[in-house]
Design an enzyme around this catalytic site. Sequence first.
Site, mmCIF file in Angstrom:
data_model
loop_
_atom_site.group_PDB
_atom_site.id
_atom_site.type_symbol
_atom_site.label_atom_id
_atom_site.label_comp_id
_atom_site.label_asym_id
_atom_site.label_seq_id
_atom_site.Cartn_x
_atom_site.Cartn_y
_atom_site.Cartn_z
ATOM 1 C CG HIS A 15 -1.868 -1.188 1.167
ATOM 2 N ND1 HIS A 15 -3.105 -1.087 0.977
ATOM 3 C CD2 HIS A 15 -1.583 -2.561 2.006
ATOM 4 C CE1 HIS A 15 -3.545 -2.285 1.042
ATOM 5 N NE2 HIS A 15 -2.804 -2.980 1.698
ATOM 6 C CG LEU A 16 3.383 2.409 -2.962
ATOM 7 C CD1 LEU A 16 3.677 2.629 -4.173
ATOM 8 C CD2 LEU A 16 4.578 2.576 -2.099
ATOM 9 C CG ASN A 41 -6.587 -0.172 0.191
ATOM 10 O OD1 ASN A 41 -5.381 -0.135 -0.545
ATOM 11 N ND2 ASN A 41 -6.758 -0.399 1.232
ATOM 12 C CG LEU A 223 -8.260 -5.850 9.735
ATOM 13 C CD1 LEU A 223 -9.502 -4.804 9.192
ATOM 14 C CD2 LEU A 223 -8.916 -6.788 10.542
ATOM 15 C CG ASP A 251 -1.392 -6.058 4.110
ATOM 16 O OD1 ASP A 251 -1.630 -5.106 3.334
ATOM 17 O OD2 ASP A 251 -1.957 -6.499 5.033
ATOM 18 C CG HIS A 255 -3.512 3.428 8.417
ATOM 19 N ND1 HIS A 255 -4.587 4.026 7.912
ATOM 20 C CD2 HIS A 255 -3.448 2.338 8.229
ATOM 21 C CE1 HIS A 255 -5.043 2.992 7.505
ATOM 22 N NE2 HIS A 255 -4.423 1.844 7.611
ATOM 23 C CB ALA A 267 -6.677 -2.464 10.008
HETATM 24 C C1 NCD Z 1 -4.530 -2.379 4.888
HETATM 25 C C2 NCD Z 1 -4.531 -0.759 4.588
HETATM 26 O O1 NCD Z 1 -4.590 -0.073 5.632
HETATM 27 O O2 NCD Z 1 -4.840 -0.366 3.711
HETATM 28 N N1 NCD Z 1 -4.617 -2.766 6.356
HETATM 29 C C3 NCD Z 1 -4.382 -3.500 6.776
HETATM 30 O O3 NCD Z 1 -4.399 -3.579 8.055
HETATM 31 N N2 NCD Z 1 -3.752 -4.674 6.032
HETATM 32 C C4 NCD Z 1 -5.845 -2.941 3.970
HETATM 33 C C5 NCD Z 1 -5.733 -4.472 3.733
HETATM 34 O O4 NCD Z 1 -4.854 -4.849 3.075
HETATM 35 O O5 NCD Z 1 -6.659 -5.056 4.563
HETATM 36 ZN ZN ZN Z 2 -3.192 -5.034 2.099
#
Ligand code: NCD
Ligand code: ZN
Length: 347
Positions: A15-16, A41, A223, A251, A255, A267
């Site tokens: 996630h970037l 996302n 998550l 992953d 945040h 999460a």
């Molecule tokens: C991810 C996110 O923050 O975009 N969070 C996570 O806990 N892994 C979303 C995801 O991959 O479930």
């Molecule tokens: Zn993810």
Amino acid sequence: METLTLTKPDDMHLHLREGDVMRDVLADSARQFARAIIMPNLNSPVVSTGQALAYRQSIIENLPEDIRASGAFEPLMTLYLTEKMTRDEIIKAKESAFVHAVKYYPAGATTNSDSGVTAIENVYPLLEAMAEQNLPLLVHGEVTDADVDIFDREAIFIEKILSPLMDNIPDLRIVFEHVTTKDAVDFVKQGSEKLAATITPQHLLLNRNALFAGGLRPHHYCLPVLKAEEHRRAVVDAATSGNPKFFLGTDSAPHARAAKESACGCAGIYSAHNAIELYVEVFEEKDCLDKLEGFASRYGAKFYGLPGNEGSITLEKNQWQIPDSLPFGESEIIPFRAGETCQWKMR
Ligand code: NCD
Ligand code: ZN
């Protein structure tokens, strides 16, 4: 000094984010990895090839100058599966050659998943189109029913969604993302060659006690949620087994600190700062360092039908302290294992 040289690895789940904060996290991944599968996302999810290409462009523009100039980091784009997507969009995605997969989030499962799928049957025609196009489906494998215990959501997902899906569309290639349970590991091992899985550093290194060690630990909340020790062990065994169905996907999900340290914290764990070093620790602990290169650098590329990477990275066994916090736009992020000692250091 003990050193370890690996073919440049790929991060098959990353996630970037977007905007100001992207630059701060992207450099960490681009230093270690040759390529990464970029999750779609965003606040406004990436649902079309046009959006994926624009997002790709912004990632390239935000790379550190030397890495951009040398082309040493390649973002591999994905689309976010929605019930409104069309078969044409799937064909367009495949033809673009820049979109490598489509991500399935059950609606409400995790961060920015409100546009996700409410019932898998609603997207079967799209999944059939993906099978025809040989475009893999990436699944967030948790059911979202509020009456299912959070620790059972992955196992129930296998029974209720994934197993029927594989029976109904056997040609669809699937990555079971961030597996966390023995159930998932066993299912992937027994499944067809079309099924693979990614594994994160946190699910290798921590069990669910880490969420409550001496108090509530929001920076260990992600998550799928951390699981019991027997599940962690099964995930470690899978990663270090040399089975090409299991490969690296951090992953890493940053945040801002305030969004984590909150009455209703987000999460996601930020592992990108020292991701490869974390994996090295796990493989060293298991006395399986010879299995790391397959897991980190070869099996993911093979599943995605990508060529092997050219370059290499070298790590030294050399202790260093992980920073307490890192910049994140106007805010900060608390990296995985902040303030603790890391045993390996990338050169
Ligand atoms: C991810 C996110 O923050 O975009 N969070 C996570 O806990 N892994 C979303 C995801 O991959 O479930
Ligand atoms: Zn993810």
